[in-house]
Design a protein around this motif. Structure first.
Motif, mmCIF file in Angstrom:
data_model
loop_
_atom_site.group_PDB
_atom_site.id
_atom_site.type_symbol
_atom_site.label_atom_id
_atom_site.label_comp_id
_atom_site.label_asym_id
_atom_site.label_seq_id
_atom_site.Cartn_x
_atom_site.Cartn_y
_atom_site.Cartn_z
ATOM 1 N N VAL A 251 27.050 -10.335 10.027
ATOM 2 C CA VAL A 251 27.210 -8.976 10.536
ATOM 3 C C VAL A 251 28.684 -8.655 10.774
ATOM 4 O O VAL A 251 29.160 -7.572 10.431
ATOM 5 C CB VAL A 251 26.397 -8.787 11.829
ATOM 6 C CG1 VAL A 251 26.606 -7.389 12.409
ATOM 7 C CG2 VAL A 251 24.913 -9.035 11.558
ATOM 8 N N VAL A 298 24.995 1.160 15.044
ATOM 9 C CA VAL A 298 24.528 0.313 13.947
ATOM 10 C C VAL A 298 23.628 1.149 13.053
ATOM 11 O O VAL A 298 22.804 1.931 13.536
ATOM 12 C CB VAL A 298 23.756 -0.906 14.496
ATOM 13 C CG1 VAL A 298 22.992 -1.631 13.388
ATOM 14 C CG2 VAL A 298 24.705 -1.863 15.196
ATOM 15 N N TRP A 305 18.742 -4.667 6.747
ATOM 16 C CA TRP A 305 19.800 -5.441 7.388
ATOM 17 C C TRP A 305 20.688 -4.502 8.206
ATOM 18 O O TRP A 305 21.011 -3.406 7.756
ATOM 19 C CB TRP A 305 20.651 -6.178 6.353
ATOM 20 C CG TRP A 305 19.906 -7.252 5.617
ATOM 21 C CD1 TRP A 305 19.306 -7.147 4.397
ATOM 22 C CD2 TRP A 305 19.673 -8.588 6.081
ATOM 23 N NE1 TRP A 305 18.715 -8.340 4.058
ATOM 24 C CE2 TRP A 305 18.927 -9.256 5.063
ATOM 25 C CE3 TRP A 305 20.016 -9.302 7.213
ATOM 26 C CZ2 TRP A 305 18.524 -10.578 5.175
ATOM 27 C CZ3 TRP A 305 19.623 -10.632 7.340
ATOM 28 C CH2 TRP A 305 18.888 -11.256 6.330
#
Length: 536
Positions: A251, A298, A305
């Motif tokens: 990430v 995010v 993902w």
């Protein structure tokens, strides 16, 4: 898995130099393009709240954090917008894990409440806190309201290191945990025991250490969110159930953070807003202040993902504010005045180890009766601490010292493994205000220095005001300064500036600390009638 203490230090190395570059991420345009929307600024909380686990229950967000040897432990924070937070309570009311947490023949510094997990179970409308203690066993506490009361539900013999608790959609309780080797445990329906545990992932040697598990079920997929201390974040995904198999994706790695001189944001949790937007709350190594929460949006790829949203290739200093309903009320500020009214301490306070509850009281001020005969503040019971607000803040204490006895020491400290204080020494019937520095510990948290008086002045009467100013911005010179007043208006600087330490190994950041201990005999007392934390 019972990992040795020395191994924990090795696997939790902190790389505090901020670095540029990112392995995976999407870019947001720089500041001007964001100016049309309301914005928030990172860090969202400039106080020491590490190893964040964050959840939403209805329209309210909650977060839990590490507290090590401070008591009560595992604070629960509350917010209605992910940006403005208050301390609502503590999940662990007392550290009843052995005499060392009482400063009774042993000390629990840098033990106690490490990375743990907070969850909510809709089926019984109950909050769950789960964490391992001393790499020996796991404790689970529950409450129907975060303010408490919190009660211990069970003790499990398996130490779920850096645990993430998941309440699955079928109400089953699972725990993801481990260091490098990641396992998943299933708990019994009542949460009191372990049904099974299984290794689900072994970190590739090229990645290094992964820990700090957070466990999620999102769109039918199972995710274990893991940190690479102290500069990366990875995620595992399974389409086949909680026991895997899992595949891994990076990430972030070596991502420049939002605090100048601070570290890479890592080890936190994901949370979804009411409108379906996702955010990641992590912490930033920012010593001497500690590990400070930062928030970033995010998004998700089509194949499931998470992708962290960046600003100019970095974790943004500002982002558009989350779109959430208007809060039902304003949260309680983490700074301000406390006059210790009522019958309990406000939740912003935590003791250095468990207190002797016979030696303190609140109501018309805070009374601290001497609880320990010692020349070492690190051994003194009933030292009461408050987090420092960054980047700079000032604590001012009004102290009634008329009931001190010969040999007593009372005051206001900047407390960590290297400490200093301003306060009172009562000797031979006379009282002096002093500045003391040189209180130190070694890397095993044994005392190596009990302090040296560097300045003093005589005081008369029964009241004095003490003040400590702390600049906790990472980098040099990190000064702490002390002063005193006999009228609460005019303050006199006392002693040289104290350079606060920035080594990560104590984990917790500096705190303001109120103390009163004896060096000759018990029986003396002081009363704190007002405590204020203010910012410039």
């Amino acid at each position: 898995m019972d990992l040795s203490w020395s191994h924990q230090f090795l696997t939790r190395r902190r790389t505090l130099a901020a670095a540029t570059g990112l392995a995976a991420g999407a870019l947001l345009p720089p500041g001007p393009a964001l100016a049309t929307a309301a914005q928030y600024t990172n860090p969202v909380i400039w106080q020491d709240f590490a190893d964040i686990d964050v959840i939403r229950v209805g329209d309210t967000y909650y977060a839990s954090a590490s507290t090590m040897h401070y008591s009560p432990g595992a604070p629960v924070l509350r917010s209605y917008d992910l940006v403005n937070w208050e301390i609502a309570g503590h999940s662990v009311p007392v550290l009843d894990f052995g005499a060392k947490y009482d400063l009774n023949g042993a000390r629990g510094y840098v033990r106690g409440i490490w990375a743990s997990s907070l969850a909510y179970r809709p089926s019984n409308r109950t909050f769950y806190w789960l964490g391992q203690i001393d790499f020996a066993r796991t404790y689970l506490y529950t409450a129907t309201a975060v303010e408490g009361p919190w009660n211990r539900l069970t003790t499990i013999s398996t130490p779920y290191y850096d645990a993430g608790l998941l309440v699955d959609t079928d109400d089953t309780l699972y725990v993801a945990y481990g260091n490098t080797t990641i396992s998943v445990a299933q708990l019994s329906p009542d949460g009191r025991s372990q049904v099974r545990t299984q290794e689900v992932f072994r970190t590739p040697s090229g990645v290094g250490t992964l820990e700090g598990a957070r466990f999620y079920k999102i769109n039918g997929q199972y995710y274990i969110f893991l940190t690479r201390p102290a500069n990366g974040q990875y995620i595992l995904k399974s389409s086949s159930g909680p026991f895997g198999p899992y595949t891994m994706r990076q990430v972030l790695l070596d991502l420049r953070g939002p605090i100048p001189g601070g570290g890479v944001p890592h080890q936190g949790g994901l949370v979804r807003t009411q409108s379906g937007a996702w955010y990641y709350m992590a912490f930033v190594d920012a010593y001497p202040g500690g590990r400070v929460p930062a928030l970033a949006p995010v998004t998700w790829t089509a194949d499931g993902w998470p992708v962290l949203q960046l600003v100019n290739g970095a974790w943004g200093t500002t982002y558009p504010s989350p779109a959430v309903p208007a809060p039902p009320r304003q949260v309680t500020p983490m700074t301000g005045v406390d006059t210790f009214d009522g019958t309990t301490l406000k939740p912003g306070w935590e003791w250095n180890h468990n207190p002797d509850n016979t030696k303190w009281s609140v109501g018309n001020g805070l009374t601290l009766r001497t609880a320990t005969v010692t020349h070492d503040l690190y051994w003194a019971r009933n030292t009461l601490t408050h987090r420092i607000q960054g980047p700079t803040s000032t604590a001012t204490v009004q102290l009634d010292h008329s009931a001190m006895r010969d040999g007593d020491r009372a005051g206001l400290a900047l407390l960590r493994d290297s400490s200093a204080w301003v306060g009172l020494k009562r000797d031979g019937g006379a009282t002096r205000v002093v500045m003391v520095t040189g209180l130190t510990m070694d890397s095993n948290w044994n005392t190596t220095g009990t302090g040296t008086e560097t300045a003093s002045a005589p005081v008369s009467g029964g009241r004095v005001w003490l003040r400590a100013n702390a600049d906790i911005r990472p980098g040099a010179p990190r000064p702490g300064t002390f002063s005193y007043s006999t009228d609460g208006i005019t303050f006199t600087r006392l002693g040289p500036a104290f350079s606060m330490g920035n080594d990560w190994r104590f984990f917790m950041g500096y705190r303001f600390a109120l103390f009163n201990h004896a060096t000759q005999a018990l029986g003396g007392a002081v009363r704190v009638t007002r405590f204020e934390v203010s910012t410039p």
